[in-house]
Design a protein around this motif. Structure first.
Motif, short mmCIF file in Angstrom:
data_model
loop_
_atom_site.label_atom_id
_atom_site.label_comp_id
_atom_site.label_asym_id
_atom_site.label_seq_id
_atom_site.Cartn_x
_atom_site.Cartn_y
_atom_site.Cartn_z
N LYS A 72 18.67 11.99 38.43
CA LYS A 72 17.48 12.24 37.59
C LYS A 72 17.84 13.11 36.38
O LYS A 72 17.32 12.92 35.29
N GLN A 73 18.73 14.07 36.61
CA GLN A 73 19.07 15.04 35.57
C GLN A 73 19.98 14.46 34.49
O GLN A 73 19.82 14.78 33.30
N LEU A 74 20.95 13.64 34.89
CA LEU A 74 21.93 13.13 33.92
C LEU A 74 21.31 12.34 32.77
O LEU A 74 21.67 12.57 31.61
N PRO A 75 20.36 11.42 33.03
CA PRO A 75 19.73 10.72 31.90
C PRO A 75 18.98 11.69 30.98
O PRO A 75 18.97 11.49 29.76
N GLU A 76 18.37 12.73 31.57
CA GLU A 76 17.68 13.73 30.75
C GLU A 76 18.68 14.51 29.90
O GLU A 76 18.40 14.84 28.74
N THR A 77 19.82 14.82 30.49
CA THR A 77 20.88 15.50 29.74
C THR A 77 21.33 14.65 28.56
O THR A 77 21.54 15.15 27.45
N LEU A 78 21.46 13.35 28.81
CA LEU A 78 21.86 12.41 27.76
C LEU A 78 20.82 12.38 26.64
O LEU A 78 21.17 12.39 25.45
N LYS A 79 19.55 12.38 27.01
CA LYS A 79 18.47 12.37 26.01
C LYS A 79 18.49 13.64 25.17
O LYS A 79 18.29 13.60 23.95
N THR A 80 18.74 14.77 25.84
CA THR A 80 18.79 16.05 25.13
C THR A 80 19.93 16.07 24.12
O THR A 80 19.76 16.50 22.97
N MET A 81 21.11 15.59 24.53
CA MET A 81 22.26 15.53 23.63
C MET A 81 21.96 14.62 22.43
O MET A 81 22.31 14.94 21.30
N GLU A 82 21.29 13.50 22.70
CA GLU A 82 20.96 12.56 21.63
C GLU A 82 19.98 13.18 20.65
O GLU A 82 20.12 13.03 19.43
N LYS A 83 18.98 13.91 21.17
CA LYS A 83 17.99 14.57 20.31
C LYS A 83 18.66 15.61 19.42
O LYS A 83 18.33 15.73 18.24
N GLU A 84 19.60 16.37 19.99
CA GLU A 84 20.31 17.39 19.22
C GLU A 84 21.14 16.74 18.11
O GLU A 84 21.18 17.24 16.98
N ASN A 85 21.79 15.62 18.44
CA ASN A 85 22.59 14.91 17.45
C ASN A 85 21.71 14.35 16.33
O ASN A 85 22.05 14.46 15.15
N ILE A 86 20.57 13.78 16.70
CA ILE A 86 19.63 13.23 15.72
C ILE A 86 19.10 14.33 14.82
O ILE A 86 18.95 14.15 13.60
N ALA A 87 18.81 15.49 15.40
CA ALA A 87 18.27 16.63 14.64
C ALA A 87 19.26 17.07 13.55
O ALA A 87 18.87 17.34 12.42
N ILE A 88 20.55 17.12 13.91
CA ILE A 88 21.57 17.53 12.94
C ILE A 88 21.69 16.48 11.82
O ILE A 88 21.79 16.81 10.64
N ARG A 89 21.66 15.20 12.21
CA ARG A 89 21.76 14.13 11.20
C ARG A 89 20.54 14.13 10.28
O ARG A 89 20.66 13.91 9.07
N ASN A 90 19.37 14.38 10.86
CA ASN A 90 18.14 14.44 10.06
C ASN A 90 18.17 15.61 9.08
O ASN A 90 17.67 15.51 7.95
N GLU A 91 18.74 16.72 9.54
CA GLU A 91 18.87 17.89 8.67
C GLU A 91 19.70 17.54 7.43
O GLU A 91 19.36 17.91 6.30
N LEU A 92 20.80 16.81 7.66
CA LEU A 92 21.65 16.39 6.54
C LEU A 92 20.88 15.44 5.61
O LEU A 92 20.91 15.61 4.38
N LEU A 93 20.19 14.47 6.18
CA LEU A 93 19.43 13.52 5.37
C LEU A 93 18.37 14.22 4.53
O LEU A 93 18.17 13.89 3.35
N ASN A 94 17.71 15.20 5.14
CA ASN A 94 16.67 15.95 4.43
C ASN A 94 17.26 16.75 3.26
O ASN A 94 16.66 16.79 2.17
#
Length: 240
Positions: free
Chosen positions: A26-48
């Motif tokens: 149950k935890q591993l997919p959530e961990t994966l989602k968290t990592m993906e969100k953090e990666n997206i946040a950094i990419r969005n910061e650059l785009l902004n």
């Protein structure tokens, strides 16, 4: 009853891993989602920031053109000044010129602020690009590692589930249900042995002779009076 106790002990020995893997699955997919969100946040910061830089450059260009236009108007007024004969016309032209010069100074101050912002963005963006590249690489590695781990967990769970089902079939339903209840209530320890002094190995209570005798007879499931765990008699050290 001895065989049932042995099956229960075997079940308990694997259930720690079994329930831990269920939680992990149950935890591993959530961990994966968290990592993906953090990666997206950094990419969005650059785009902004890149979008902000484009707008900043566009504003700077616009204000620079407006300043050039005002400068051209001021020069035109200076030329016109020599053609005027009436004092009122000269006063009106001077006022218009003063207004244009004041407006130009305001725009020049704004351009300086915009240039500072542009300089700051041009410094930040390369740093963000490096950060994004690093984040992308780390995310890819973590994603692949976590995905492989999820697959391994599911594979191991399947093996354990098949083994548990096999053991479960060898245990009467009422005893299995009792085991499950105690296992969950006692944080993964449902079975306890009675040592030669008649003490429960888990809660340390001194058991009554009657309970000890019933445990030794091994005719039915006996529960500890102190912790309610299922008891078995330890006839030798290797049996625990």
């Amino acid at each position: 009853m001895r065989e049932i106790i042995l099956r229960l002990k075997e079940l308990e020995s694997m259930d720690g891993e079994y329930y831990e893997l269920i939680e992990k699955s149950k935890q591993l997919p959530e961990t994966l989602k968290t990592m993906e969100k953090e990666n997206i946040a950094i990419r969005n910061e650059l785009l902004n920031k890149e979008e902000e830089l484009k707008k900043t450059i566009a504003r700077e260009d616009l204000f620079t053109r407006e300043i050039d236009e005002i400068t051209a108007k001021v020069k035109a007024l200076d030329k016109k000044m020599f053609t005027l004969r009436r004092l009122e016309e000269v006063d009106a032209l001077e006022k218009e010129k003063e207004f244009l010069i004041k407006t130009r100074k305001e725009k020049e101050r704004e351009v300086l602020d915009i240039m500072d912002l542009r300089e700051n963005l041009e410094k930040i963006i390369p740093e963000l690009r490096s950060k994004v590249e690093k984040s992308n690489n780390e995310f890819t590695l973590s994603r692949d590692k976590t995905t492989a781990e999820i697959q391994n967990v599911h594979k191991r769970l399947k093996t354990l589930e098949e083994r548990r089902e096999s053991i479960k079939k060898a245990i009467p339903l009422d005893i299995y249900q009792k085991y499950e209840r105690i296992y969950k209530a006692r944080e993964g320890k449902a079975i306890a042995y009675v040592d030669k002094e008649g003490v429960c190995s888990e809660c340390g209570i001194q058991l009554r002779p009657q309970i000890i005798a019933m445990t030794k007879l091994n005719k039915k499931i006996v529960e500890c009076e102190g912790c309610s765990r299922i008891l078995y008699f330890q006839s030798n050290k290797n049996e625990s």
